[in-house]
Design a protein around this motif. Sequence first.
Motif, PDB file in Angstrom:
ATOM      1  N   PRO A  77       0.825  -1.211   0.000  1.00  0.00           N
ATOM      2  CA  PRO A  77       0.000   0.000   0.000  1.00  0.00           C
ATOM      3  C   PRO A  77       0.859   1.261   0.000  1.00  0.00           C
ATOM      4  O   PRO A  77       1.895   1.311   0.665  1.00  0.00           O
ATOM      5  CB  PRO A  77      -0.803  -0.121   1.289  1.00  0.00           C
ATOM      6  N   THR A  78       0.429   2.240  -0.753  1.00  0.00           N
ATOM      7  CA  THR A  78       1.160   3.501  -0.807  1.00  0.00           C
ATOM      8  C   THR A  78       0.645   4.480   0.229  1.00  0.00           C
ATOM      9  O   THR A  78       1.375   5.333   0.694  1.00  0.00           O
ATOM     10  CB  THR A  78       1.057   4.126  -2.194  1.00  0.00           C
ATOM     11  N   THR A  79      -0.638   4.387   0.576  1.00  0.00           N
ATOM     12  CA  THR A  79      -1.216   5.248   1.601  1.00  0.00           C
ATOM     13  C   THR A  79      -2.032   4.409   2.566  1.00  0.00           C
ATOM     14  O   THR A  79      -2.493   3.327   2.236  1.00  0.00           O
ATOM     15  CB  THR A  79      -2.139   6.305   0.985  1.00  0.00           C
ATOM     16  N   SER A  80      -2.210   4.910   3.732  1.00  0.00           N
ATOM     17  CA  SER A  80      -2.991   4.218   4.742  1.00  0.00           C
ATOM     18  C   SER A  80      -4.462   4.614   4.624  1.00  0.00           C
ATOM     19  O   SER A  80      -4.807   5.706   4.158  1.00  0.00           O
ATOM     20  CB  SER A  80      -2.469   4.582   6.130  1.00  0.00           C
ATOM     21  N   VAL A  81      -5.337   3.736   5.054  1.00  0.00           N
ATOM     22  CA  VAL A  81      -6.767   4.022   5.048  1.00  0.00           C
ATOM     23  C   VAL A  81      -7.075   5.157   6.028  1.00  0.00           C
ATOM     24  O   VAL A  81      -7.941   5.998   5.782  1.00  0.00           O
ATOM     25  CB  VAL A  81      -7.563   2.748   5.414  1.00  0.00           C
ATOM     26  N   LYS A 127      -6.639   8.478   4.442  1.00  0.00           N
ATOM     27  CA  LYS A 127      -7.749   8.827   3.551  1.00  0.00           C
ATOM     28  C   LYS A 127      -8.952   9.341   4.333  1.00  0.00           C
ATOM     29  O   LYS A 127      -9.631  10.266   3.917  1.00  0.00           O
ATOM     30  CB  LYS A 127      -8.159   7.618   2.717  1.00  0.00           C
ATOM     31  N   ILE A 128      -9.229   8.756   5.483  1.00  0.00           N
ATOM     32  CA  ILE A 128     -10.366   9.189   6.304  1.00  0.00           C
ATOM     33  C   ILE A 128     -10.126  10.601   6.827  1.00  0.00           C
ATOM     34  O   ILE A 128     -11.037  11.436   6.829  1.00  0.00           O
ATOM     35  CB  ILE A 128     -10.583   8.192   7.469  1.00  0.00           C
ATOM     36  N   LYS A 159      -8.346  12.951   5.431  1.00  0.00           N
ATOM     37  CA  LYS A 159      -8.485  13.889   4.321  1.00  0.00           C
ATOM     38  C   LYS A 159      -9.950  14.163   4.032  1.00  0.00           C
ATOM     39  O   LYS A 159     -10.347  15.298   3.786  1.00  0.00           O
ATOM     40  CB  LYS A 159      -7.827  13.330   3.062  1.00  0.00           C
ATOM     41  N   ASN A 160     -10.778  13.106   4.060  1.00  0.00           N
ATOM     42  CA  ASN A 160     -12.196  13.271   3.761  1.00  0.00           C
ATOM     43  C   ASN A 160     -12.936  14.001   4.867  1.00  0.00           C
ATOM     44  O   ASN A 160     -13.966  14.636   4.621  1.00  0.00           O
ATOM     45  CB  ASN A 160     -12.848  11.912   3.511  1.00  0.00           C
ATOM     46  N   ALA A 161     -12.456  13.942   6.100  1.00  0.00           N
ATOM     47  CA  ALA A 161     -13.110  14.637   7.210  1.00  0.00           C
ATOM     48  C   ALA A 161     -13.018  16.142   7.020  1.00  0.00           C
ATOM     49  O   ALA A 161     -13.928  16.888   7.406  1.00  0.00           O
ATOM     50  CB  ALA A 161     -12.468  14.220   8.532  1.00  0.00           C
ATOM     51  N   ASP A 162     -11.979  16.643   6.399  1.00  0.00           N
ATOM     52  CA  ASP A 162     -11.829  18.073   6.139  1.00  0.00           C
ATOM     53  C   ASP A 162     -12.757  18.540   5.027  1.00  0.00           C
ATOM     54  O   ASP A 162     -13.163  19.699   4.992  1.00  0.00           O
ATOM     55  CB  ASP A 162     -10.383  18.397   5.750  1.00  0.00           C
ATOM     56  N   ASP A 163     -13.144  17.663   4.128  1.00  0.00           N
ATOM     57  CA  ASP A 163     -14.004  18.011   3.009  1.00  0.00           C
ATOM     58  C   ASP A 163     -15.495  17.919   3.340  1.00  0.00           C
ATOM     59  O   ASP A 163     -16.330  18.246   2.498  1.00  0.00           O
ATOM     60  CB  ASP A 163     -13.717  17.092   1.818  1.00  0.00           C
ATOM     61  N   ALA A 164     -15.853  17.501   4.536  1.00  0.00           N
ATOM     62  CA  ALA A 164     -17.263  17.336   4.894  1.00  0.00           C
ATOM     63  C   ALA A 164     -17.952  18.697   4.945  1.00  0.00           C
ATOM     64  O   ALA A 164     -17.357  19.700   5.370  1.00  0.00           O
ATOM     65  CB  ALA A 164     -17.371  16.649   6.255  1.00  0.00           C
ATOM     66  N   PRO A 165     -19.222  18.750   4.512  1.00  0.00           N
ATOM     67  CA  PRO A 165     -19.930  20.040   4.548  1.00  0.00           C
ATOM     68  C   PRO A 165     -20.169  20.488   5.997  1.00  0.00           C
ATOM     69  O   PRO A 165     -20.402  19.684   6.881  1.00  0.00           O
ATOM     70  CB  PRO A 165     -21.245  19.744   3.834  1.00  0.00           C
ATOM     71  N   LYS A 166     -20.141  21.818   6.177  1.00  0.00           N
ATOM     72  CA  LYS A 166     -20.317  22.362   7.522  1.00  0.00           C
ATOM     73  C   LYS A 166     -21.774  22.760   7.736  1.00  0.00           C
ATOM     74  O   LYS A 166     -22.462  23.187   6.809  1.00  0.00           O
ATOM     75  CB  LYS A 166     -19.411  23.585   7.706  1.00  0.00           C
TER      76      LYS A 166
END
Length: 100
Positions: free
Chosen positions: A77-81, A84-85, A87-94
């Motif tokens: 694996p090049t990145t850990s799961v 990824k989580i 990174k996606n937590a920052d993109d969640a709508p406020k």
Amino acid sequence: MENILLILNIILAAILVVLVLLQKSEGGALGIGVSQDNFMFSRSAGNFLTKATSIIATLFIICSLGLTIISRGELTPTTSVIDKIEKNADDAPKVPENNN
């Protein structure tokens, strides 16, 4: 290299199946077996088939392990799961603060 081992593994599996099917039955499996003491093979042929089966089975296991080791190298694996989580937590709508 992987394709050569895969083809060799398939050939070894086919040979192993044939050798197992050619061996003399030791007893009536499920009560429907027929004694084959003098049917096709003598005792020396049975010993040869037993030794050949054990050699082919050993080669099959070694080839399978080789395939596993070779294919395992491609799965690093090049990145850990978890990364990824995060990174996606920052993109969640406020949620808006004032809905009045």
